[in-house]
Write a protein that holds these residues in place. Sequence first.
Motif, PDB file in Angstrom:
ATOM      1  N   VAL A  30       0.855  -1.191   0.000  1.00 45.23           N
ATOM      2  CA  VAL A  30       0.000   0.000   0.000  1.00 45.23           C
ATOM      3  C   VAL A  30       0.893   1.244   0.000  1.00 45.23           C
ATOM      4  CG1 VAL A  30      -1.749   1.294   1.295  1.00 45.23           C
ATOM      5  CG2 VAL A  30      -1.869  -1.208   1.152  1.00 45.23           C
ATOM      6  N   ARG A  31       0.740   2.077  -1.040  1.00 41.42           N
ATOM      7  CA  ARG A  31       1.623   3.228  -1.252  1.00 41.42           C
ATOM      8  C   ARG A  31       0.856   4.549  -1.122  1.00 41.42           C
ATOM      9  NH1 ARG A  31       4.086   0.926  -6.973  1.00 41.42           N
ATOM     10  NH2 ARG A  31       4.432  -1.234  -6.255  1.00 41.42           N
ATOM     11  N   ARG A  32       1.608   5.617  -0.866  1.00 37.75           N
ATOM     12  CA  ARG A  32       0.993   6.943  -0.688  1.00 37.75           C
ATOM     13  C   ARG A  32       0.208   7.378  -1.920  1.00 37.75           C
ATOM     14  NH1 ARG A  32       0.639   8.478   4.506  1.00 37.75           N
ATOM     15  NH2 ARG A  32       2.563   7.967   5.631  1.00 37.75           N
ATOM     16  N   HIS A  33       0.742   7.120  -3.091  1.00 40.84           N
ATOM     17  CA  HIS A  33       0.104   7.575  -4.328  1.00 40.84           C
ATOM     18  C   HIS A  33      -0.545   6.422  -5.099  1.00 40.84           C
ATOM     19  CE1 HIS A  33       1.736  11.551  -3.688  1.00 40.84           C
ATOM     20  NE2 HIS A  33       2.949  11.028  -3.523  1.00 40.84           N
ATOM     21  N   GLY A  34      -0.767   5.332  -4.408  1.00 35.67           N
ATOM     22  CA  GLY A  34      -1.452   4.210  -5.035  1.00 35.67           C
ATOM     23  C   GLY A  34      -0.498   3.289  -5.773  1.00 35.67           C
ATOM     24  N   ASN A  35      -0.961   2.069  -6.062  1.00 41.29           N
ATOM     25  CA  ASN A  35      -0.103   1.083  -6.738  1.00 41.29           C
ATOM     26  C   ASN A  35      -0.663   0.620  -8.080  1.00 41.29           C
ATOM     27  OD1 ASN A  35      -2.164  -0.662  -6.000  1.00 41.29           O
ATOM     28  ND2 ASN A  35      -0.936  -1.852  -4.546  1.00 41.29           N
ATOM     29  N   GLU A  59      -1.731   3.662 -16.942  1.00 47.33           N
ATOM     30  CA  GLU A  59      -2.135   3.002 -18.192  1.00 47.33           C
ATOM     31  C   GLU A  59      -3.180   1.913 -17.968  1.00 47.33           C
ATOM     32  OE1 GLU A  59       1.987   1.157 -17.163  1.00 47.33           O
ATOM     33  OE2 GLU A  59       1.005   3.128 -17.052  1.00 47.33           O
ATOM     34  N   ASN A  60      -3.339   1.480 -16.720  1.00 43.56           N
ATOM     35  CA  ASN A  60      -4.359   0.488 -16.394  1.00 43.56           C
ATOM     36  C   ASN A  60      -5.585   1.114 -15.744  1.00 43.56           C
ATOM     37  OD1 ASN A  60      -2.873  -1.791 -17.302  1.00 43.56           O
ATOM     38  ND2 ASN A  60      -1.660  -1.745 -15.430  1.00 43.56           N
ATOM     39  N   ASP A  61      -5.713   2.432 -15.866  1.00 44.77           N
ATOM     40  CA  ASP A  61      -6.805   3.144 -15.201  1.00 44.77           C
ATOM     41  C   ASP A  61      -7.489   4.084 -16.186  1.00 44.77           C
ATOM     42  OD1 ASP A  61      -8.510   4.134 -13.277  1.00 44.77           O
ATOM     43  OD2 ASP A  61      -7.006   5.406 -12.310  1.00 44.77           O
ATOM     44  N   ALA A  62      -8.178   3.497 -17.161  1.00 50.15           N
ATOM     45  CA  ALA A  62      -8.771   4.285 -18.244  1.00 50.15           C
ATOM     46  C   ALA A  62      -9.802   5.290 -17.752  1.00 50.15           C
ATOM     47  CB  ALA A  62      -9.414   3.348 -19.271  1.00 50.15           C
ATOM     48  N   HIS A  63     -10.484   4.986 -16.632  1.00 53.29           N
ATOM     49  CA  HIS A  63     -11.543   5.873 -16.151  1.00 53.29           C
ATOM     50  C   HIS A  63     -11.132   6.642 -14.896  1.00 53.29           C
ATOM     51  CE1 HIS A  63     -13.780   2.860 -18.587  1.00 53.29           C
ATOM     52  NE2 HIS A  63     -14.469   3.928 -18.949  1.00 53.29           N
ATOM     53  N   ASP A  64      -9.834   6.654 -14.588  1.00 59.71           N
ATOM     54  CA  ASP A  64      -9.319   7.393 -13.420  1.00 59.71           C
ATOM     55  C   ASP A  64     -10.027   6.977 -12.133  1.00 59.71           C
ATOM     56  OD1 ASP A  64      -7.559   8.816 -15.036  1.00 59.71           O
ATOM     57  OD2 ASP A  64      -9.002  10.416 -15.404  1.00 59.71           O
ATOM     58  N   GLU A  65     -10.284   5.691 -11.989  1.00 56.00           N
ATOM     59  CA  GLU A  65     -10.973   5.182 -10.804  1.00 56.00           C
ATOM     60  C   GLU A  65     -10.003   4.788  -9.688  1.00 56.00           C
ATOM     61  OE1 GLU A  65     -14.992   3.089 -12.470  1.00 56.00           O
ATOM     62  OE2 GLU A  65     -13.119   2.118 -13.023  1.00 56.00           O
ATOM     63  N   PHE A  66      -8.714   4.660 -10.006  1.00 58.75           N
ATOM     64  CA  PHE A  66      -7.767   4.119  -9.028  1.00 58.75           C
ATOM     65  C   PHE A  66      -6.701   5.132  -8.608  1.00 58.75           C
ATOM     66  CE2 PHE A  66      -8.994   0.259 -11.567  1.00 58.75           C
ATOM     67  CZ  PHE A  66      -9.793  -0.305 -10.579  1.00 58.75           C
ATOM     68  N   ILE A  67      -6.969   6.410  -8.806  1.00 61.42           N
ATOM     69  CA  ILE A  67      -5.999   7.433  -8.392  1.00 61.42           C
ATOM     70  C   ILE A  67      -5.812   7.367  -6.877  1.00 61.42           C
ATOM     71  CG2 ILE A  67      -5.574   9.911  -8.245  1.00 61.42           C
ATOM     72  CD1 ILE A  67      -7.110  10.219 -10.881  1.00 61.42           C
ATOM     73  N   ASN A  68      -4.562   7.197  -6.447  1.00 57.14           N
ATOM     74  CA  ASN A  68      -4.181   7.084  -5.025  1.00 57.14           C
ATOM     75  C   ASN A  68      -4.745   5.838  -4.344  1.00 57.14           C
ATOM     76  OD1 ASN A  68      -2.713   9.493  -5.113  1.00 57.14           O
ATOM     77  ND2 ASN A  68      -4.509  10.721  -4.560  1.00 57.14           N
ATOM     78  N   GLN A  69      -5.297   4.929  -5.110  1.00 57.00           N
ATOM     79  CA  GLN A  69      -5.875   3.707  -4.546  1.00 57.00           C
ATOM     80  C   GLN A  69      -4.881   2.548  -4.659  1.00 57.00           C
ATOM     81  OE1 GLN A  69      -8.777   3.579  -3.002  1.00 57.00           O
ATOM     82  NE2 GLN A  69      -9.523   5.621  -3.523  1.00 57.00           N
ATOM     83  N   ASN A  70      -5.043   1.585  -3.764  1.00 55.57           N
ATOM     84  CA  ASN A  70      -4.164   0.411  -3.732  1.00 55.57           C
ATOM     85  C   ASN A  70      -4.980  -0.873  -3.771  1.00 55.57           C
ATOM     86  OD1 ASN A  70      -1.205   1.420  -2.869  1.00 55.57           O
ATOM     87  ND2 ASN A  70      -2.749   2.700  -1.839  1.00 55.57           N
ATOM     88  N   VAL A  71      -4.574  -1.781  -4.659  1.00 61.38           N
ATOM     89  CA  VAL A  71      -5.105  -3.139  -4.668  1.00 61.38           C
ATOM     90  C   VAL A  71      -4.158  -3.988  -3.819  1.00 61.38           C
ATOM     91  CG1 VAL A  71      -5.720  -5.125  -6.080  1.00 61.38           C
ATOM     92  CG2 VAL A  71      -6.045  -2.805  -6.977  1.00 61.38           C
ATOM     93  N   LEU A  72      -4.682  -4.642  -2.803  1.00 61.48           N
ATOM     94  CA  LEU A  72      -3.824  -5.364  -1.871  1.00 61.48           C
ATOM     95  C   LEU A  72      -3.234  -6.608  -2.523  1.00 61.48           C
ATOM     96  CD1 LEU A  72      -5.741  -5.165   1.530  1.00 61.48           C
ATOM     97  CD2 LEU A  72      -4.379  -3.433   0.333  1.00 61.48           C
ATOM     98  N   ALA A  73      -1.922  -6.780  -2.328  1.00 59.10           N
ATOM     99  CA  ALA A  73      -1.202  -7.963  -2.798  1.00 59.10           C
ATOM    100  C   ALA A  73      -0.033  -8.188  -1.857  1.00 59.10           C
ATOM    101  CB  ALA A  73      -0.700  -7.779  -4.232  1.00 59.10           C
TER     102      ALA A  73
END
Length: 742
Positions: A401-406, A410-424
Motif C-alpha cells: 500500500v503506497r501513498r500515491h497508489g499502486n 495506463e491500467n486506469d482508463a476511467h481514473d478510478e484508481f488514483i491514489n488507490q491500492n489493490v492489496l497484494a
Amino acid sequence: MAAATKIEENATADLRLVNRLSESRSPYVRGHMDNPVAWQMWGPEAIAMAKENNRLMFVSIGYAACHWCHVMERESFMSNEIASILNNSFIPVKIDREERPDVDRIYMNYVQATTGSGGWPLNVFLTPDLEPVFGGTYWPGPNAATAVRGQHVGFLGILGKIRDVWSEQQERCVRSAKDITAQLKEFSQEGKHGDTGDEGENGDGLELDLLEEAYQHFQGKYDKVNGGFAVAPKFPTPVNLAFLLRLGQPPNAVKDVVGEAECKNATSMAVTTLRNMARGGIHDHIGHGFARYSVTRDWSLPHFEKMLYDQAQLLNVYLDAYLATKDPEMLSVVHDIATYLTTPPLASSSGGYFSAEDADSLYRPTDTDKREGAFYVWTRKEFETILGERAAEVCAKHWDVRRHGNVSPENDAHDEFINQNVLAVKHSPAALSKEFGLAEEDVASILKEGREKLREHRERERPRPNLDDKIVVSWNGLAIGALARVSAVLLDSDPEKARVYRESAEKAVAFIRKELYDEQTGRLRRVFREGPGDAPGFADDYAFLIQGLIELYEATFDDTYLQFADRLQKTQITLFWDTASSAFYSTEDSQPDLILRLKDGMDSAEPSTNGISAQNLYRLSSLLDDEEYLRLAGKTVQAFEAEIMQHPFLFSSLLVGVVCGNVGMRGVVVCGEEEEEGGGGVQEALRKIRSGVSTNGTLLRLGGGAKSMWLRERNGLLSGMDASRARVQICEGGACREEAVL
C-alpha cells in the motif's frame, strides 16, 4: 448528430416499443429495465416482431458482474440519442448469458471468427431469421471517456452504418448473413470428425503421448517469473491447472510416456501459478475468494467481479495442490474459498449458491456513481486511520500500500484508481520481522488484527457490490463437487469444517432436486430466482451436477446421490446424445430459437461439457460396473479425435478421458465396520486413498454405515461381497480381487 438525424428520418414510425425487462427474473436483465432503450426479451415474440416489421434485431448479451457491460449501459443504453435509434430502427433484445449460454455461444463464435477476439458485453445485429450481420463487444457511447473512445469505434457510428445497409442494401445484407451462417455451420463441426467406429475405446490415434504434447505447450507458454501461461490479461483457467496437477500424480503408464521430470515440473508450474495468484491482487485478502482475471501479468490488478464457477474450480485445484505438496499456504486458500462458498452473500439460506458479485460498487453510501473495485481498494491514509500509525506501516509494507497508489495510470482508463491500492502480498512476515525489528509472531498478530479491522470497516462503511442471486445448476454442480472433495480430505484433520462443507453441498443438492428437477420426467431447469426459470437444463447442467453428485457419493458413501447421478446421466444421454457422430450436443434437438446446434469440446473458463461428461461416464462405469457407460465414455472422447490430435492443449478435460481409455478404470472398494475412535485399518485405508489425486480411480464403501442397498443391486460385482469383513478390493475390467485384509 448527422448520422443520428439521417437514421431518424428513415425510421419507420408504425411500431412503438416499450421496455419489457421488468418481466424478467434475471438481475442482469432487470438492471436495464429503466433504460430509455425499449428492450425486449429473447423469445418467439421478439423474433416474430422482427419478422413482421422487417427489422434487424440488436441483441446485447452480458451478465450481472460484468464491468464493461455496466460501462456500456452508462455510456450508451442510458443515452436518449442511442435509445431513439435503437427503438425506431431495430428490435433491441437483452439476454443474460448465464440463462442462455446456448445463444451466447453461437454468436460469440461468430464475433470471435470475424474480429479475432470476444468478450462481454457481446453485441450482434441479426436478421429476422437470426443470422448475424455484424457484431463486436464493447463499443464506446456518446459519453465515453476520451481515452477509451480513441481505442474503439463508436457505437453511434456503427448504428448509423448498420441501419443504412439494411435500409438501402437489404438483399445484399441477407445474402451475406446467409453466407456467414453457412460458414459458421461449417466451422462448428467440432466433435463430428472423430473416429466413430466401434473398435477401441479412444480411436487409434488418441494415445498417451498427447499428454506430453499438451505439457510441452504449457511449458512453452509458462511465465517463469509470475506463473500463469500468458502475458496479459491473465486468466486462471483452472481446468489447465488441474491437468498439470494430475500430471504430477499420474498412473505409471502416463509417467513412462511423459517423463518423471516433466511430471514433476507440471506440478511445479501449477503450484507456482497458484501461489502467485493467492498472493496477488486477484485474491481478496480482506474477505474471501478470487476475481475473474488479472489485467496485469503479475496478478496484481484484477477485474473485480467474482464468479461462482471460478471459486468452485479454484477450490478443486488448490485442494489438488495441497494434496501434491502438503503446503499449509495451499490449505489456507482451500479454507478461504470454501468459507466464501458456504457463507453469505454467496451461499443461499435455502440451499445452493448464487452466481456472482459485481465488479462495480459505490465507495460510500452517499455516492451516486459506482466505481470498479471500490469495495476492495484502499488508500494509505485509510490504513493509518483504521489501523493506527505503527500497524499501518507493517500492513502497508505487507500488502504493498503506497501513498500515491499502486495502480499504473495506463491500467486506469476511467481514473478510478488514483491514489488507490489493490492489496497484494509483497513481503512475508519473516521479512517484515527483520525490517521492523519485531518478533515474527508479533508481525503475524499485527497482520491478523489488521485484516480483521479492515474487514470490519469495509463491511460497515462500504456498500457491498451487487449480488447476482440466480442459482445456476451447472455452476452449483461444480461447487457441490469441490466442497464434497474438500470435506472428504479434511474429515480426519478438521472434522468440524469438513462437516460444514459437506452439509452445505448436501443442502445445495436438496434444493436443486426440490426446485429445479422434475421427478416425473427426470429433467432439470437451469436457473432459479424467485422460482424456476423458463430455460431448460442444458447439457452442462447435467454434466456438472452429475460430477458433483459422484463426488458427494465418494465423500458420504450415501448411494442416494449415486442413484440421482445415474438417472440424470440417462436423461442427458436421451436429450443430448448425437446418435450419428457420438458425444453430447449442448442443447436439445427441439430448441426452436437457435440457428446452430453445437457441441462443447474445448475448455474455456469452464471445463468443456463433453470433457466432464466423458469423465462422468468413465467413473459411473466403474462405480456401477456398467459396460454401456464405458462404451459411451470412449465414444465421447473419440468424437473429438481430430481436434484433440491437432491441439491437445485445448482439451485438458477430454485428456482425462484419453488416460481413462488407455489405462482403464480402477475401482477401490473398502469393506468393513468402522473402528473405535483412534483409527484402525478401514479408516487408515480411506485416509490413504483420499490423500492423493487419482485420474482413473473411484472409491466405493460397503459396511460401516454406508448406504449401499441400491448400489449393490445396480452393481453386480458388489452383490456378493461381505460388507462386514474389513478389506480392500480392487475392481478392474469387470472383475474384483482382494488387495488387502485390514
